[in-house]
Design an enzyme around this catalytic site. Structure first.
Site, short mmCIF file in Angstrom:
data_model
loop_
_atom_site.label_atom_id
_atom_site.label_comp_id
_atom_site.label_asym_id
_atom_site.label_seq_id
_atom_site.Cartn_x
_atom_site.Cartn_y
_atom_site.Cartn_z
N ASP A 66 2.43 -2.37 -4.74
CA ASP A 66 3.47 -1.83 -5.63
C ASP A 66 3.56 -2.66 -6.91
O ASP A 66 4.32 -2.32 -7.82
CB ASP A 66 4.82 -1.72 -4.91
CG ASP A 66 5.34 -3.06 -4.41
OD1 ASP A 66 4.63 -4.07 -4.52
OD2 ASP A 66 6.49 -3.08 -3.89
N SER A 67 2.74 -3.71 -7.01
CA SER A 67 2.58 -4.42 -8.29
C SER A 67 2.09 -3.47 -9.37
O SER A 67 2.15 -3.78 -10.56
CB SER A 67 1.63 -5.60 -8.14
OG SER A 67 0.42 -5.18 -7.52
N ASP A 105 1.09 -0.09 -0.16
CA ASP A 105 2.43 -0.68 -0.05
C ASP A 105 3.50 0.39 0.15
O ASP A 105 3.46 1.44 -0.48
CB ASP A 105 2.77 -1.42 -1.36
CG ASP A 105 2.68 -2.92 -1.23
OD1 ASP A 105 2.73 -3.43 -0.10
OD2 ASP A 105 2.55 -3.58 -2.28
N LYS A 135 1.61 -1.50 4.06
CA LYS A 135 2.12 -2.87 4.02
C LYS A 135 3.62 -2.80 3.73
O LYS A 135 4.06 -1.96 2.95
CB LYS A 135 1.42 -3.70 2.95
CG LYS A 135 1.98 -5.13 2.85
CD LYS A 135 1.09 -6.07 2.07
CE LYS A 135 1.20 -5.94 0.57
NZ LYS A 135 2.56 -6.18 0.02
N GLU A 137 7.21 -5.28 3.15
CA GLU A 137 7.81 -6.60 2.95
C GLU A 137 8.95 -6.82 3.95
O GLU A 137 9.62 -5.86 4.35
CB GLU A 137 8.38 -6.72 1.53
CG GLU A 137 7.30 -6.74 0.47
CD GLU A 137 7.85 -6.96 -0.93
OE1 GLU A 137 9.04 -7.32 -1.08
OE2 GLU A 137 7.07 -6.76 -1.88
N GLU A 204 3.05 -14.88 0.79
CA GLU A 204 3.00 -15.03 -0.68
C GLU A 204 3.91 -16.15 -1.16
O GLU A 204 5.05 -16.29 -0.70
CB GLU A 204 3.44 -13.71 -1.34
CG GLU A 204 3.54 -13.83 -2.87
CD GLU A 204 3.70 -12.51 -3.60
OE1 GLU A 204 3.71 -11.45 -2.94
OE2 GLU A 204 3.80 -12.55 -4.84
O1 KIV Z 1 1.99 -5.50 -4.69
C1 KIV Z 1 1.07 -6.33 -4.57
O2 KIV Z 1 0.12 -6.37 -5.36
C2 KIV Z 1 1.15 -7.27 -3.46
C3 KIV Z 1 0.20 -8.42 -3.46
C4 KIV Z 1 0.51 -9.34 -4.55
C5 KIV Z 1 0.12 -9.08 -2.14
O3 KIV Z 1 1.95 -7.11 -2.60
#
Ligand code: KIV
Length: 289
Positions: A66-67, A105, A135, A137, A204
């Site tokens: 989600d970056s 994510d 993924k 969090e 992280e």
């Molecule tokens: O969103 C993302 O890119 C991430 C990584 C930095 C692990 O969660």
């Protein structure tokens, strides 16, 4: 919006289209922990089809992180990222890859309410993108949800330590685990998420000793970002390691100068357009004789 992930090699920009090959599977990733002589897992973020094509042969896992909110959309944080965005980019990355496992994510707000809400969001991601896993969090608070999804056929990668979706609660993006209480809480989060069924856990932005303790405590792979060289794998945001941005966090090593290459090329192009050097005879169509 159609998000089918079937490769249409007649119309895609894949040139040459990579030969379909067997993808890395979730059980194969899980089994890397404790395998004598196993190489560390290589994971990078990917958000677009072309980037996925270029990274795929070199990576075990492509993370549609989600970056992308900040990297692709210029958003101030990951909080405004939507399920629609994750599905569209996840499908693009699946279309561009044949080897790496694709992990997508779960965006902020799509999974925290209940295991049922998380299942509905994750099922949509899996169906629309062709990803191998999602993924998520969070630590202890997400354990029930991790178990709920894992038990129903949706592999979950955990993410503990510095969790960017919690930036408002954490007060910033600084490294975690400097106090004893925080250190113990993050180890507890990692162990609980792994015990709940996560097949791997991203750690992280934590102090190195904490990352090392998590590597020793978990029987699933620990993938580090700003963590420790002892992790079972490493992940970075691709655009950070390629040098697309002026500012890179301390834990990023720059392996390229993408911003410099783009600037040089665009300056060259602009100068040639203004001087009427481009297009030259090679780039224009002539009538047939
Ligand atoms: O969103 C993302 O890119 C991430 C990584 C930095 C692990 O969660």
């Amino acid at each position: 919006m159609s998000t089918t992930y079937t490769v249409d090699s007649a119309t895609s920009r894949a040139t040459p289209t990579p030969k379909p090959m067997k993808r890395v599977t979730v059980p194969a990733i899980r089994a890397r922990k404790g395998q004598p002589g196993a190489e560390p897992l290589v994971m990078l973020t990917a958000y677009t089809v072309r980037t996925a094509q270029l990274l795929d042969p070199h990576c075990d896992i492509l993370l549609v992180g989600d970056s992308l909110g900040q990297v692709i959309y210029g958003l101030p944080s990951t909080l405004p990222v939507t399920l629609d965005m994750m599905c569209a980019h996840g499908a693009a990355v699946s279309r561009g890859s044949f080897h790496a496992a694709v992990v997508v994510d779960m965006p902020f707000g799509s999974y925290e309410v209940s295991p049922e809400q998380a299942f509905a969001s994750a099922a949509r991601i899996m169906a629309e993108t062709g990803a191998a896993a999602v993924k998520m969090e969070g630590g202890v608070a997400m354990a029930e949800t991790v178990a709920f999804l894992s038990d129903r056929g949706i592999p979950v990668m955990g993410h503990v330590g510095l969790t960017p979706q919690a930036v408002n609660a954490l007060g910033g993006y600084g490294a975690r685990g400097r106090s004893n209480a925080e250190y113990d809480k993050i180890i507890g989060d990692a162990v609980t998420v792994a015990d709940a069924g996560a097949f791997a856990v991203v750690v992280e932005g934590v102090v190195e000793t904490l990352a090392d303790s998590i590597v020793d405590a978990l029987d699933v792979p620990v993938i580090g970002i700003g963590a420790s060289a002892r992790c079972d794998g490493q992940v970075l945001v691709t655009e950070d390691m390629l040098g697309l941005f002026e500012r890179t966090p301390r834990f990023v090593k720059r392996y390229g100068d993408m911003a410099g290459s783009i600037t040089d090329a665009v300056q060259h192009y602009a100068a040639e357009v203004r001087a009427r050097v481009f297009p030259s005879a090679d780039q224009v169509y002539k009538p047939k004789d």
